[in-house]
Design an enzyme around this catalytic site. Sequence first.
Site, PDB file in Angstrom:
ATOM      1  N   THR A   1      21.030 -35.717  -7.044  1.00 31.73           N
ATOM      2  CA  THR A   1      21.838 -34.508  -6.874  1.00 31.73           C
ATOM      3  C   THR A   1      21.327 -33.323  -7.691  1.00 31.73           C
ATOM      4  O   THR A   1      21.223 -32.207  -7.183  1.00 31.73           O
ATOM      5  CB  THR A   1      23.290 -34.822  -7.264  1.00 31.73           C
TER       6      THR A   1
ATOM      7  N   LYS B   1      31.095 -31.062  -7.643  1.00 26.46           N
ATOM      8  CA  LYS B   1      30.366 -31.600  -8.801  1.00 26.46           C
ATOM      9  C   LYS B   1      29.890 -30.450  -9.677  1.00 26.46           C
ATOM     10  O   LYS B   1      29.365 -29.457  -9.164  1.00 26.46           O
ATOM     11  CB  LYS B   1      29.123 -32.383  -8.356  1.00 26.46           C
TER      12      LYS B   1
HETATM   13 ZN    ZN Z   1      23.769 -35.721  -4.411  1.00 25.98          ZN
END
Ligand code: ZN
Length: 547
Positions: A74, A156
């Site tokens: 990510t 996130k």
């Molecule tokens: Zn990710």
Amino acid sequence: MRKLIFAAATALLAAQASAQTPPTPPKLLVVISVDQFSANLFDEYRPQFTGGIARLASGTVFDNGFQSHAATETCPGHSTLLTGDHPSRTGIVANTWIDQSIERADKRVYCAEDETQPGTSSTDYRVSPRHLLVPTLGELMKAHWPASRTVAVSGKDRAAVMMGGQRPDQRWYWRGKTFDTDLAGVTVPQTVVRAKAAIAAALSQPQPPLDSTPFCQTKGQEVAVGGGGKPVGGGRFGRAAGDLTAFQASPELDGDTLAIAAGLVDEMQLGRRAAPDLLAIGLSATDHVGHDYGTEGEEMCLQLTELDREIGDFLKLLDARGINYEVVLTADHGGKDIPERERLAGVGDAARVDPALGASAMGRALAAKLGLTGSGLFAYASVLDGRSFGDIFVDRSLPAADRERLLAAAVAAYRAHPQVEAVFTARQIAETPVPTSPPETWTLLQRVRASYYPGRSGDFYVVLKKDVTPVADTRNTVATHGSPWDYDRRVPILFWRPGETGTTIQHSAETTDILPTLAAIIRLPVQPGSIDGHCLKDVPDTSCPAR
Ligand SMILES: [Zn+2]
């Protein structure tokens, strides 16, 4: 939260005509990252989409988009999206790396933290963009148009940090219990205050299972999972009151993220001033669903169905406001299904990783064999740290000769294992030039090189064989990504503007190409040679600089 969007949209629908093809460069760039949205998933679901993703897919579609580097996680992935650079330039080599020189006891460093803050650790950290070494699109826009605003909203923190860069105007991300920001001295928008209260109220109530669709029902068979986890395949996101884990691995998280983004469009009047604005949106639930249930069950089907609808609602709101906007949708990395279901589908080599390949276990075994004792800095009293793949670190407190012996023994031990495809030492990687050829032609070593940054990367890098899933214990996570194989590297890259139709392009593109392409669309000069990416001339309204 989708009710928020609808209420706002319908109020203005009567007054505003939907957007026509704008003659002038867009005033709002909307960059949507769908976490773990592989090109394989996009291809599979493209005929099913009827909402926002279907609209975006009517634009210019790069079906062979690449997060070209090896460490398909990510943080590195998001670091490429709005910088135009590979992780070898952004410095974001992984979600977490090891820095044995830092003061604090925990030598792990989270990509989006400030590890110099007293009392922090890599899991209880202060969010910060300090590790991102290059400017983001929003920073370049502000340098050129001082009135330009950058807003990042995500499920996130690391997605919002890597897309928003240094000093965005607003940055909000889900942090386990509520939406939070790292920006000090910034007025909290009313839309965020209201959203936080609405989310808390919704969370305190149980969520009934979603209604399925005929297509999703065809995927609803339960499959047993090796490694101690529960069966997956037939879930529909019913959750108990207060279940935060279930909340974030469900369409609820994306709906709330988009509702905050929509609220900020209105409250900040994004896209309605002379200078162009940037809105970066990280939709994280697809990744949580992939990790918790795999990618080929009813759970992912329902997640993508809801995502398509939610993005559609968001675009309708932008239309209703008459905003002149352009959207890019892509992903931070791909992903793959659980090996148990892949084997049922005929992928004979699909398997879970041998736990003996874990760096701590390997380090303890080699220390015993070589007669070495570690400094105790590494987890589990090992002389190696890392995982079963990717960057692995050697204890620097060992005498130089012992470090060399350990490195040689570890490289040999990994290479000898039948689940390992290749092992590269830091020296080998550093000596390799960062590739500039099309990403589908890159060797494994070149892919690893694009993820390498000296001082942050490991002492050696392990590549597991294709179709080996590096999750042995499945009690928390059943599937993952992170490999240099194309199921993890290949992502869709969609450019779309209201009123424009495009085509599906078969030649490859890279996520590093997004920044120079958007820059060309809004007439933002980018210094030639200053970034890895290249302007994509297949996208309408670009006047790409000569290469
Ligand atoms: Zn990710």
